[in-house]
Design a protein around this motif. Structure first.
Motif, PDB file in Angstrom:
ATOM      1  N   PHE A  24      23.383  -8.726  10.450  1.00 57.22           N
ATOM      2  CA  PHE A  24      23.805 -10.120  10.358  1.00 57.22           C
ATOM      3  C   PHE A  24      22.719 -10.968   9.708  1.00 57.22           C
ATOM      4  CE2 PHE A  24      25.950  -8.090  13.844  1.00 57.22           C
ATOM      5  CZ  PHE A  24      27.269  -8.467  13.665  1.00 57.22           C
ATOM      6  N   HIS A  25      23.161 -11.899   8.855  1.00 56.85           N
ATOM      7  CA  HIS A  25      22.249 -12.821   8.184  1.00 56.85           C
ATOM      8  C   HIS A  25      22.950 -14.167   8.045  1.00 56.85           C
ATOM      9  CE1 HIS A  25      24.494 -12.903   4.355  1.00 56.85           C
ATOM     10  NE2 HIS A  25      24.748 -11.622   4.583  1.00 56.85           N
ATOM     11  N   ARG A  26      22.212 -15.187   7.602  1.00 59.40           N
ATOM     12  CA  ARG A  26      22.806 -16.505   7.392  1.00 59.40           C
ATOM     13  C   ARG A  26      22.542 -17.001   5.973  1.00 59.40           C
ATOM     14  NH1 ARG A  26      22.466 -20.633  12.203  1.00 59.40           N
ATOM     15  NH2 ARG A  26      24.655 -20.872  11.638  1.00 59.40           N
ATOM     16  N   ALA A  27      22.335 -16.074   5.053  1.00 62.19           N
ATOM     17  CA  ALA A  27      22.269 -16.466   3.646  1.00 62.19           C
ATOM     18  C   ALA A  27      23.648 -16.970   3.235  1.00 62.19           C
ATOM     19  CB  ALA A  27      21.855 -15.275   2.784  1.00 62.19           C
ATOM     20  N   ASP A  28      23.693 -17.973   2.372  1.00 63.30           N
ATOM     21  CA  ASP A  28      24.968 -18.570   1.980  1.00 63.30           C
ATOM     22  C   ASP A  28      25.694 -17.685   0.972  1.00 63.30           C
ATOM     23  OD1 ASP A  28      24.646 -20.839   3.585  1.00 63.30           O
ATOM     24  OD2 ASP A  28      23.389 -21.800   2.074  1.00 63.30           O
ATOM     25  N   THR A  29      26.979 -17.502   1.204  1.00 59.60           N
ATOM     26  CA  THR A  29      27.811 -16.676   0.323  1.00 59.60           C
ATOM     27  C   THR A  29      29.146 -17.377   0.114  1.00 59.60           C
ATOM     28  OG1 THR A  29      28.835 -15.439   2.141  1.00 59.60           O
ATOM     29  CG2 THR A  29      26.750 -14.589   1.261  1.00 59.60           C
ATOM     30  N   TYR A  30      29.976 -16.762  -0.700  1.00 63.70           N
ATOM     31  CA  TYR A  30      31.333 -17.268  -0.908  1.00 63.70           C
ATOM     32  C   TYR A  30      32.189 -16.102  -1.381  1.00 63.70           C
ATOM     33  CZ  TYR A  30      34.747 -21.010  -1.517  1.00 63.70           C
ATOM     34  OH  TYR A  30      35.833 -21.833  -1.370  1.00 63.70           O
ATOM     35  N   GLY A  31      33.508 -16.305  -1.421  1.00 61.56           N
ATOM     36  CA  GLY A  31      34.402 -15.270  -1.904  1.00 61.56           C
ATOM     37  C   GLY A  31      33.966 -14.758  -3.263  1.00 61.56           C
ATOM     38  N   GLY A  32      34.060 -13.447  -3.460  1.00 60.83           N
ATOM     39  CA  GLY A  32      33.582 -12.816  -4.685  1.00 60.83           C
ATOM     40  C   GLY A  32      32.242 -12.145  -4.483  1.00 60.83           C
ATOM     41  N   THR A  33      31.518 -12.549  -3.415  1.00 59.95           N
ATOM     42  CA  THR A  33      30.212 -11.959  -3.121  1.00 59.95           C
ATOM     43  C   THR A  33      30.347 -10.681  -2.307  1.00 59.95           C
ATOM     44  OG1 THR A  33      29.440 -14.256  -2.983  1.00 59.95           O
ATOM     45  CG2 THR A  33      27.864 -12.582  -2.398  1.00 59.95           C
ATOM     46  N   SER A  34      31.552 -10.351  -1.853  1.00 59.05           N
ATOM     47  CA  SER A  34      31.753  -9.091  -1.135  1.00 59.05           C
ATOM     48  C   SER A  34      31.223  -7.932  -1.970  1.00 59.05           C
ATOM     49  CB  SER A  34      33.242  -8.864  -0.867  1.00 59.05           C
ATOM     50  OG  SER A  34      33.725  -9.732   0.119  1.00 59.05           O
ATOM     51  N   GLY A  35      30.471  -7.037  -1.338  1.00 56.12           N
ATOM     52  CA  GLY A  35      29.906  -5.892  -2.043  1.00 56.12           C
ATOM     53  C   GLY A  35      28.562  -6.158  -2.685  1.00 56.12           C
ATOM     54  N   ALA A  36      28.057  -7.393  -2.557  1.00 55.88           N
ATOM     55  CA  ALA A  36      26.804  -7.767  -3.220  1.00 55.88           C
ATOM     56  C   ALA A  36      25.611  -7.043  -2.604  1.00 55.88           C
ATOM     57  CB  ALA A  36      26.594  -9.272  -3.126  1.00 55.88           C
ATOM     58  N   PRO A  37      24.582  -6.766  -3.430  1.00 56.32           N
ATOM     59  CA  PRO A  37      23.374  -6.138  -2.898  1.00 56.32           C
ATOM     60  C   PRO A  37      22.623  -7.072  -1.961  1.00 56.32           C
ATOM     61  CG  PRO A  37      23.029  -6.845  -5.168  1.00 56.32           C
ATOM     62  CD  PRO A  37      24.490  -7.023  -4.876  1.00 56.32           C
ATOM     63  N   ILE A  38      22.127  -6.505  -0.878  1.00 53.99           N
ATOM     64  CA  ILE A  38      21.189  -7.190   0.006  1.00 53.99           C
ATOM     65  C   ILE A  38      19.880  -6.425  -0.118  1.00 53.99           C
ATOM     66  CG2 ILE A  38      20.610  -7.684   2.411  1.00 53.99           C
ATOM     67  CD1 ILE A  38      23.487  -8.261   2.944  1.00 53.99           C
ATOM     68  N   TYR A  39      18.888  -7.073  -0.734  1.00 54.33           N
ATOM     69  CA  TYR A  39      17.642  -6.370  -1.014  1.00 54.33           C
ATOM     70  C   TYR A  39      16.447  -7.104  -0.413  1.00 54.33           C
ATOM     71  CZ  TYR A  39      17.464  -9.669  -5.024  1.00 54.33           C
ATOM     72  OH  TYR A  39      17.467 -10.790  -5.825  1.00 54.33           O
ATOM     73  N   VAL A  40      15.339  -6.379  -0.312  1.00 49.44           N
ATOM     74  CA  VAL A  40      14.117  -6.919   0.281  1.00 49.44           C
ATOM     75  C   VAL A  40      13.539  -7.978  -0.648  1.00 49.44           C
ATOM     76  CG1 VAL A  40      11.807  -6.374   1.123  1.00 49.44           C
ATOM     77  CG2 VAL A  40      13.680  -4.730   1.447  1.00 49.44           C
ATOM     78  N   SER A  41      13.353  -9.185  -0.141  1.00 44.26           N
ATOM     79  CA  SER A  41      12.882 -10.289  -0.980  1.00 44.26           C
ATOM     80  C   SER A  41      11.470 -10.051  -1.509  1.00 44.26           C
ATOM     81  CB  SER A  41      12.917 -11.602  -0.191  1.00 44.26           C
ATOM     82  OG  SER A  41      14.233 -11.923   0.198  1.00 44.26           O
ATOM     83  N   ALA A  42      10.674  -9.273  -0.784  1.00 45.71           N
ATOM     84  CA  ALA A  42       9.276  -9.086  -1.169  1.00 45.71           C
ATOM     85  C   ALA A  42       9.118  -8.315  -2.471  1.00 45.71           C
ATOM     86  CB  ALA A  42       8.521  -8.369  -0.047  1.00 45.71           C
ATOM     87  N   ASP A  43      10.087  -7.396  -2.783  1.00 47.28           N
ATOM     88  CA  ASP A  43       9.916  -6.615  -4.014  1.00 47.28           C
ATOM     89  C   ASP A  43      11.085  -6.738  -4.990  1.00 47.28           C
ATOM     90  OD1 ASP A  43      11.957  -5.033  -3.013  1.00 47.28           O
ATOM     91  OD2 ASP A  43      10.699  -3.297  -2.608  1.00 47.28           O
TER      92      ASP A  43
END
Length: 571
Positions: free
Chosen positions: A510-529
């Motif tokens: 679970f996260h609280r980054a903002d998303t919207y329809g169409g973002t389904s399937g989007a990569p969630i990656y480590v911000s540091a690299d």
């Protein structure tokens, strides 16, 4: 002076005889409500339900949501309180059930409690409720959804004004879903071709299918969903004879949560593979980033007329376990719009990354058609030269009753009016076995992960993400979600938002980054690299319980899943 005891007695007596009579609690459902919902119901059945108020409360059916689900199942089984002969009760073994509707109601309530169906109702898990009532085949599911919509919209939605619990904003039942439910019934009965609804004359196609149904069932031919036609479509005779077909039965016997399913996207054929041979990796990093060692020398071109047309038509697809609610009228606390929590902090990814370099080039726009022929969109992540990791609900609608999508077009690094790497088509896909084996929304959201195999090795030009497993102890890890949101202009632009992992479960993060329809399937990656993939975004907040109702969700990469993904890529 009046003695204290007599004073107390006097006070009690005067409070009883001189105060206003206590007002009776308003009923959750009334006879008038039931007549409106089921206009052809038998009066005796209506009175039996109304007279069973105490029994309903004794079985915990004391909230709007529980009552709506209970009545939806009763209506589905009895054809709108018309007959117990079609109710599914064992009337042959107990003839009293056919004669005494109050006995049948008591049996239904006992069954409801014995199977703990209130728990599924509290989660508004319509699939789970139907499975618990009807079995894994969930026959009559479309009818039960139509009944639920009628009950909620016509009777229970406004009961909050009478003092009942306030959860209406979290029950995403819109008026348009009534039409969708009846479309589904017409499709199941063979009168409606779902692909016809994507055409310009969809209204005519629906009207012709209704006319054909009315003609075959001896109804007045109006071409409209009048009361008599709705009643006939909701009759148990439309679904009672159906059982799981041989293909569905074979799938159900083979499927389990950790199996994998291969889908031929050309033919729609499905093959189930056991996961027994997959060995989980114990290491954190199991796949490294790949692709050209230097920035690719891509040639920017304008999208073809066909691609531009697909983009213009495409709308987001959402998983059934987290349907879109009508948040314009009653947004949940802190919610601005669908997928956006608090202030909208999304910004164009081009402000941070070169569109010709990773991670922009490795994030792809996915266009495809659903079973109705409607153009839909998702996001995905390149994880090998010809492999894209995405959400399962961007590949297949879910459960054995669902269907794979078709006509996939995958465009990496699409930015505005420029196509920098060309596009590919999809040959096949893989999803978690639990995505088809699911008999509840909970099981669906725990298996929302899949991979698409392309017909070209475009990843050699775009590069691809490294992948590593997430541990449950990594709450607080800063992550970025980057995808093609449908609410921003230009549509062909990646938007990103940053947050941290708020909570981890075995199969969901679970996260609280903002998303919207169409973002389904989007990569969630480590911000540091900016290159290490740790999950795939799947859904926005939903439901009545934490952490679901306050967080967006994703499918985390676990050691077991990384082993499966590696096998998917190799096969």
């Amino acid at each position: 002076m009046i003695p204290p005891f007599r004073q107390l007695l006097f006070t009690l007596l005067t409070s009883v005889y001189l105060s206003e009579p206590a007002k009776a609690e308003p009923p959750l459902i009334t006879a008038e409500d039931l007549r409106k919902i089921a206009p052809f119901a038998k009066e005796s059945y209506i009175h039996d339900i109304i007279d069973s108020r105490e029994n309903l409360e004794a079985h915990g059916i004391n909230t709007r949501l529980r009552m709506a689900h209970f009545l939806a199942q009763v209506m589905t089984e009895t054809g709108g309180l018309k007959s117990l002969e079609q109710s599914g009760l064992d009337i042959a073994a107990d003839p009293d059930l056919a004669r005494d509707s109050d006995v049948a109601l008591a049996a239904a309530l006992a069954f409801w409690s014995r199977n703990a169906i209130n728990k599924a109702a509290d989660s508004h898990d319509r699939l789970k409720v139907r499975v618990l009532v009807n079995g894994p085949a969930a026959n009559g599911f479309a009818q039960s959804k139509a009944w639920f919509n009628k009950i909620w919209n016509e009777a229970l939605r406004d009961r909050e004004l009478l003092g009942f619990e306030a959860n209406g904003d979290l029950v995403p039942t819109l008026g348009s879903q009534d039409v969708a439910s009846f479309d589904e019934i017409l499709e199941e009965t063979g009168f409606l071709d779902p692909a016809s609804l994507a055409l310009e004359n969809a209204g005519n196609a629906r009207r012709e299918s209704i006319l054909a149904f009315q003609r075959e069932n001896g109804l007045r031919e109006t071409g409209e969903l009048d009361l008599a036609t709705e009643d006939a479509l909701l009759d148990p005779l439309q679904w009672r004879h159906r059982q799981a077909g041989p293909d569905d039965t074979a799938l159900l016997n083979l499927l389990h949560r950790d199996a994998t399913v291969r889908i031929d996207l050309k033919t729609g054929a499905v093959i189930v593979r056991s996961a027994s041979g997959f060995e989980a990796s114990s290491g954190r990093v199991t796949a490294t980033a790949g692709g050209p060692s230097t920035a690719p020398s891509a040639t920017s071109t304008e999208p073809s007329e066909q691609l531009a047309a697909l983009l213009a038509m495409a709308t987001p697809i959402y998983p059934e376990y987290a349907p879109v609610g009508d948040f314009n009228e009653n947004p949940p606390s802190g919610v601005v719009q669908y997928g956006v929590i608090g202030d909208d902090d999304r910004f164009a990814a081009t402000l941070e990354f070169d569109p010709l370099s990773h991670p922009f080039s490795s994030t792809v726009y996915i266009l495809f058609k659903n079973k109705y022929g409607e153009e839909k969109s998702c996001t995905g992540a390149m994880v090998a030269p010809k492999a894209v990791l995405t959400a399962a609900h961007c590949i297949h609608s879910g459960t054995v009753k669902g269907a794979p999508y078709s006509d996939f077009v995958v465009v990496p690094g699409w930015v505005g009016g420029s196509i920098n790497f060309g596009d590919c088509k999809a040959l096949s896909a893989q999803v978690m076995g639990g995505w088809l084996a699911a008999t509840s929304h909970t099981e669906l959201h725990e298996s929302d992960l899949g991979l698409i195999k392309l017909d070209c090795e475009i990843g050699k030009e775009t590069g691809w993400f490294a992948m590593r497993a997430l541990g449950e102890e990594e709450v607080g890890l800063e992550i970025t979600v980057q995808g093609y949101a449908s609410d921003r202009d230009p549509r062909a632009m990646q938007w990103l938002s940053k947050d941290w992992i708020r909570e981890m479960q075995a199969r969901k993060g679970f996260h609280r980054a903002d998303t919207y329809g169409g973002t389904s399937g989007a990569p969630i990656y480590v911000s540091a690299d900016n290159k290490t993939l740790v999950g795939i975004h799947t859904n926005t907040y939903f439901g009545l319980e934490e952490p679901w109702k306050s967080n967006n969700g994703f499918s985390p990469l676990t050691p077991e899943r990384l082993a499966i993904i590696s096998d998917w890529i190799d096969k």
